[in-house]
Design a protein around this motif. Structure first.
Motif, PDB file in Angstrom:
ATOM      1  N   UNK A  16      63.426 -48.906 -20.682  1.00  0.00           N
ATOM      2  CA  UNK A  16      63.282 -47.555 -21.239  1.00  0.00           C
ATOM      3  C   UNK A  16      61.821 -47.169 -21.415  1.00  0.00           C
ATOM      4  N   UNK A  17      60.996 -48.112 -21.897  1.00  0.00           N
ATOM      5  CA  UNK A  17      59.587 -47.800 -22.088  1.00  0.00           C
ATOM      6  C   UNK A  17      58.889 -47.563 -20.754  1.00  0.00           C
ATOM      7  N   UNK A  18      59.172 -48.414 -19.761  1.00  0.00           N
ATOM      8  CA  UNK A  18      58.560 -48.236 -18.443  1.00  0.00           C
ATOM      9  C   UNK A  18      58.987 -46.913 -17.815  1.00  0.00           C
ATOM     10  N   UNK A  19      60.274 -46.555 -18.004  1.00  0.00           N
ATOM     11  CA  UNK A  19      60.780 -45.288 -17.458  1.00  0.00           C
ATOM     12  C   UNK A  19      60.150 -44.086 -18.155  1.00  0.00           C
ATOM     13  N   UNK A  20      59.762 -44.270 -19.407  1.00  0.00           N
ATOM     14  CA  UNK A  20      59.103 -43.184 -20.135  1.00  0.00           C
ATOM     15  C   UNK A  20      57.729 -42.903 -19.532  1.00  0.00           C
ATOM     16  N   UNK A  21      57.071 -43.987 -19.064  1.00  0.00           N
ATOM     17  CA  UNK A  21      55.770 -43.840 -18.400  1.00  0.00           C
ATOM     18  C   UNK A  21      55.955 -43.258 -16.997  1.00  0.00           C
ATOM     19  N   UNK A  22      56.948 -43.777 -16.269  1.00  0.00           N
ATOM     20  CA  UNK A  22      57.234 -43.309 -14.909  1.00  0.00           C
ATOM     21  C   UNK A  22      58.694 -43.620 -14.584  1.00  0.00           C
ATOM     22  N   UNK A  23      59.526 -42.598 -14.426  1.00  0.00           N
ATOM     23  CA  UNK A  23      60.942 -42.833 -14.123  1.00  0.00           C
ATOM     24  C   UNK A  23      61.164 -43.686 -12.873  1.00  0.00           C
ATOM     25  N   UNK A  73      55.950 -59.715 -18.372  1.00  0.00           N
ATOM     26  CA  UNK A  73      56.837 -60.685 -17.720  1.00  0.00           C
ATOM     27  C   UNK A  73      58.250 -60.127 -17.593  1.00  0.00           C
ATOM     28  N   UNK A  74      58.728 -59.447 -18.633  1.00  0.00           N
ATOM     29  CA  UNK A  74      60.054 -58.823 -18.572  1.00  0.00           C
ATOM     30  C   UNK A  74      60.088 -57.744 -17.492  1.00  0.00           C
ATOM     31  N   UNK A  75      59.020 -56.978 -17.389  1.00  0.00           N
ATOM     32  CA  UNK A  75      58.943 -55.932 -16.357  1.00  0.00           C
ATOM     33  C   UNK A  75      59.015 -56.549 -14.964  1.00  0.00           C
ATOM     34  N   UNK A  76      58.251 -57.624 -14.753  1.00  0.00           N
ATOM     35  CA  UNK A  76      58.251 -58.292 -13.448  1.00  0.00           C
ATOM     36  C   UNK A  76      59.631 -58.852 -13.127  1.00  0.00           C
ATOM     37  N   UNK A  77      60.324 -59.377 -14.137  1.00  0.00           N
ATOM     38  CA  UNK A  77      61.667 -59.915 -13.920  1.00  0.00           C
ATOM     39  C   UNK A  77      62.647 -58.814 -13.538  1.00  0.00           C
ATOM     40  N   UNK A  78      62.553 -57.679 -14.194  1.00  0.00           N
ATOM     41  CA  UNK A  78      63.429 -56.551 -13.849  1.00  0.00           C
ATOM     42  C   UNK A  78      63.190 -56.089 -12.409  1.00  0.00           C
TER      43      UNK A  78
END
Length: 217
Positions: A16-23, A73-78
């Motif tokens: 959700x946070x990453x999508x807030x920066x860029x969908x 690390x969580x972002x890279x895993x996703x």
């Protein structure tokens, strides 16, 4: 060890946070492990490494860098699992269950449980530079930094929710107030986190609601 529920919560929040920066963040090509490498180097700075001058380890700041590294690390895993949080959670859970802390890097086997915190931070930085991340190594570093997995979860969720809260209350527009009733927002966050049960399934929602109740805006 981090529970399945905690993993699911963190992966959902990170998405959700990453999508807030860029969908379109999953396909944007952002260098999340590069960011983790930089944070690893900053953790080394907080640890202290200069032999030619007196230095004192700043453990709270080092721990904060570890929380930031976990975000990346969580972002890279996703990304590895094309945004499939269930698959990412299963893979992370398997890695968390690993009992060995050996890392093979550039043809050399590192016995991380016999290495210092400083040397392990350096190894993590090198792995991230080579576009790799070792969850067992990271968790060993968390332990060496005198941090429990519950505290990692608590600080991760707190920082993530505070970032959401800031954005929702005008941070980007410049209308957000960081000082409430004589305390900065991160100080209010500490009070909120200390008052809640991290095992609650709606823990992140409780954090947001408690911040909202305190915010005068």
């Amino acid at each position: 060890m981090i529970s399945q529920q905690q993993l699911a919560t963190m992966l959902s929040l990170q998405d959700k946070m990453n999508a807030k920066v860029n969908p379109q963040w999953l396909t944007a090509g952002y260098g999340y492990l590069r960011a983790a490498m930089i944070e690893s180097v900053e953790a080394i700075e907080h640890h202290g490494w200069k032999w030619w001058k007196a230095q004192q380890k700043d453990l709270p700041q080092l721990q904060m860098e570890l929380v930031d590294i976990w975000h990346f690390a969580l972002s890279a895993s996703l990304i590895d699992y094309q945004g499939d949080a269930v698959a990412a959670a299963a893979a992370l859970s398997d890695q968390l269950a690993e009992t060995h802390t050996q890392v093979v890097f550039d043809g050399h086997t590192y016995h991380c449980d016999q290495m210092s915190l400083l040397d392990n931070l350096e190894l993590m930085a090198g792995l991230c530079a080579a576009k790799r991340f070792s969850v067992p190594l990271f968790m060993l570093i968390v332990e060496q930094a005198e941090m429990t997995t519950d505290e990692l979860y608590r600080q991760y969720v707190g920082k993530n929710i505070l970032n959401f809260f800031r954005q929702d209350n005008g941070y980007k527009e410049g209308t957000y107030t960081k000082l409430w009733n004589g305390q900065e927002d991160n100080e209010h966050l500490v009070d909120v986190l200390n008052s809640l049960n991290t095992s609650a399934t709606d823990y992140s929602e409780q954090v947001y609601a408690a911040l909202s109740a305190r915010y005068p805006g």
